[in-house]
Design a protein around this motif. Structure first.
Motif, PDB file in Angstrom:
ATOM      1  N   ASN A  27       0.847  -1.187   0.000  1.00  0.00           N
ATOM      2  CA  ASN A  27       0.000   0.000   0.000  1.00  0.00           C
ATOM      3  C   ASN A  27       0.886   1.241   0.000  1.00  0.00           C
ATOM      4  OD1 ASN A  27       0.848   0.343   2.645  1.00  0.00           O
ATOM      5  ND2 ASN A  27      -1.003  -0.562   3.509  1.00  0.00           N
ATOM      6  N   THR A  28       0.254   2.400   0.053  1.00  0.00           N
ATOM      7  CA  THR A  28       1.013   3.647  -0.016  1.00  0.00           C
ATOM      8  C   THR A  28       1.981   3.752   1.155  1.00  0.00           C
ATOM      9  OG1 THR A  28      -0.807   4.707  -1.183  1.00  0.00           O
ATOM     10  CG2 THR A  28       0.804   6.167  -0.141  1.00  0.00           C
ATOM     11  N   GLU A  29       1.588   3.238   2.317  1.00  0.00           N
ATOM     12  CA  GLU A  29       2.470   3.300   3.485  1.00  0.00           C
ATOM     13  C   GLU A  29       3.753   2.492   3.278  1.00  0.00           C
ATOM     14  OE1 GLU A  29       0.856   2.406   7.493  1.00  0.00           O
ATOM     15  OE2 GLU A  29      -0.807   3.661   6.796  1.00  0.00           O
ATOM     16  N   THR A  30       3.633   1.307   2.660  1.00  0.00           N
ATOM     17  CA  THR A  30       4.816   0.460   2.485  1.00  0.00           C
ATOM     18  C   THR A  30       5.630   0.853   1.251  1.00  0.00           C
ATOM     19  OG1 THR A  30       3.630  -1.195   1.155  1.00  0.00           O
ATOM     20  CG2 THR A  30       3.702  -1.545   3.535  1.00  0.00           C
ATOM     21  N   SER A  31       4.969   1.327   0.217  1.00  0.00           N
ATOM     22  CA  SER A  31       5.652   1.521  -1.066  1.00  0.00           C
ATOM     23  C   SER A  31       5.656   2.961  -1.562  1.00  0.00           C
ATOM     24  CB  SER A  31       4.992   0.649  -2.142  1.00  0.00           C
ATOM     25  OG  SER A  31       4.961  -0.686  -1.723  1.00  0.00           O
ATOM     26  N   GLY A  32       4.952   3.848  -0.888  1.00  0.00           N
ATOM     27  CA  GLY A  32       4.865   5.228  -1.355  1.00  0.00           C
ATOM     28  C   GLY A  32       3.740   5.396  -2.365  1.00  0.00           C
ATOM     29  N   GLU A  33       3.414   6.648  -2.651  1.00  0.00           N
ATOM     30  CA  GLU A  33       2.392   6.925  -3.648  1.00  0.00           C
ATOM     31  C   GLU A  33       2.853   6.386  -5.002  1.00  0.00           C
ATOM     32  OE1 GLU A  33       2.273  11.108  -3.087  1.00  0.00           O
ATOM     33  OE2 GLU A  33       0.830  10.993  -1.435  1.00  0.00           O
ATOM     34  N   LEU A  34       1.896   5.951  -5.803  1.00  0.00           N
ATOM     35  CA  LEU A  34       2.231   5.280  -7.069  1.00  0.00           C
ATOM     36  C   LEU A  34       2.042   6.230  -8.244  1.00  0.00           C
ATOM     37  CD1 LEU A  34       2.777   2.613  -8.677  1.00  0.00           C
ATOM     38  CD2 LEU A  34       0.311   2.232  -8.607  1.00  0.00           C
TER      39      LEU A  34
END
Ligand SMILES: [Zn+2]
Length: 158
Positions: free
Chosen positions: A25-32
């Motif tokens: 998710n955004t928390e683990t991987s950053g905004e996409l």
């Protein structure tokens, strides 16, 4: 502005598998960030995002067929440890890109046994149903340079 070909789109996202387990998710991987229409995302995802606007929420369920296919045991095999000479450190779970005739292929090390390394060349999401939740954060035109390179330049503001 709507999402269409050659727009740069920034997404807040959550990806869960068929059991509801969060894969990313955004928390683990950053905004996409991605460029629409260049095949950066799975076709089924780009189709769902087409024509949408900032602030909209979208949920897409991706079947194995539309996603990364079935898990294939034949894609699990041993290679010599010599192939990893250039890497400082190899370990179970390490993901790396193997160069193939069809371009880079994401592989995972399953285990290391003496001078042999067991490789899983299945995509990490092979065999999974994928549920994507997106919120569209920003949309802008891609620059010519971004279109030439085929990827987003994060130093260009939205
Ligand atoms: Zn570039």
């Amino acid at each position: 502005m709507k999402i269409e070909k050659n727009k740069v789109v920034l997404l807040d996202f959550e990806l869960t598998d068929g059991d509801g387990i969060v894969l990313e998710n955004t928390e683990t991987s950053g905004e996409l960030p991605y460029i629409h229409g260049l095949g950066n995302l799975l076709p089924v995802l780009e189709k769902s995002l087409e024509g949408k606007e900032v602030g909209q929420n979208i949920e897409v369920r991706v079947s194995k067929e539309d996603g990364y296919g079935e898990y294939d045991e034949e894609n699990v095999f041993y290679i010599s440890k010599d192939n990893f000479e250039q890497l400082d450190d190899i370990y179970e779970g390490l993901e790396f890109n193997a160069q193939t005739e069809d371009g880079p292929l994401l592989c995972t090390i399953k285990s290391i046994e003496d001078d042999q390394v067991l490789i899983d060349a299945n995509h990490p999401y092979a065999g999974k149903t994928l549920n994507f939740k997106f919120k569209i954060l920003s949309i802008r035109d891609a620059t010519e340079e971004e279109l030439e390179h085929g990827h987003v330049h994060m130093d260009i503001p939205f």
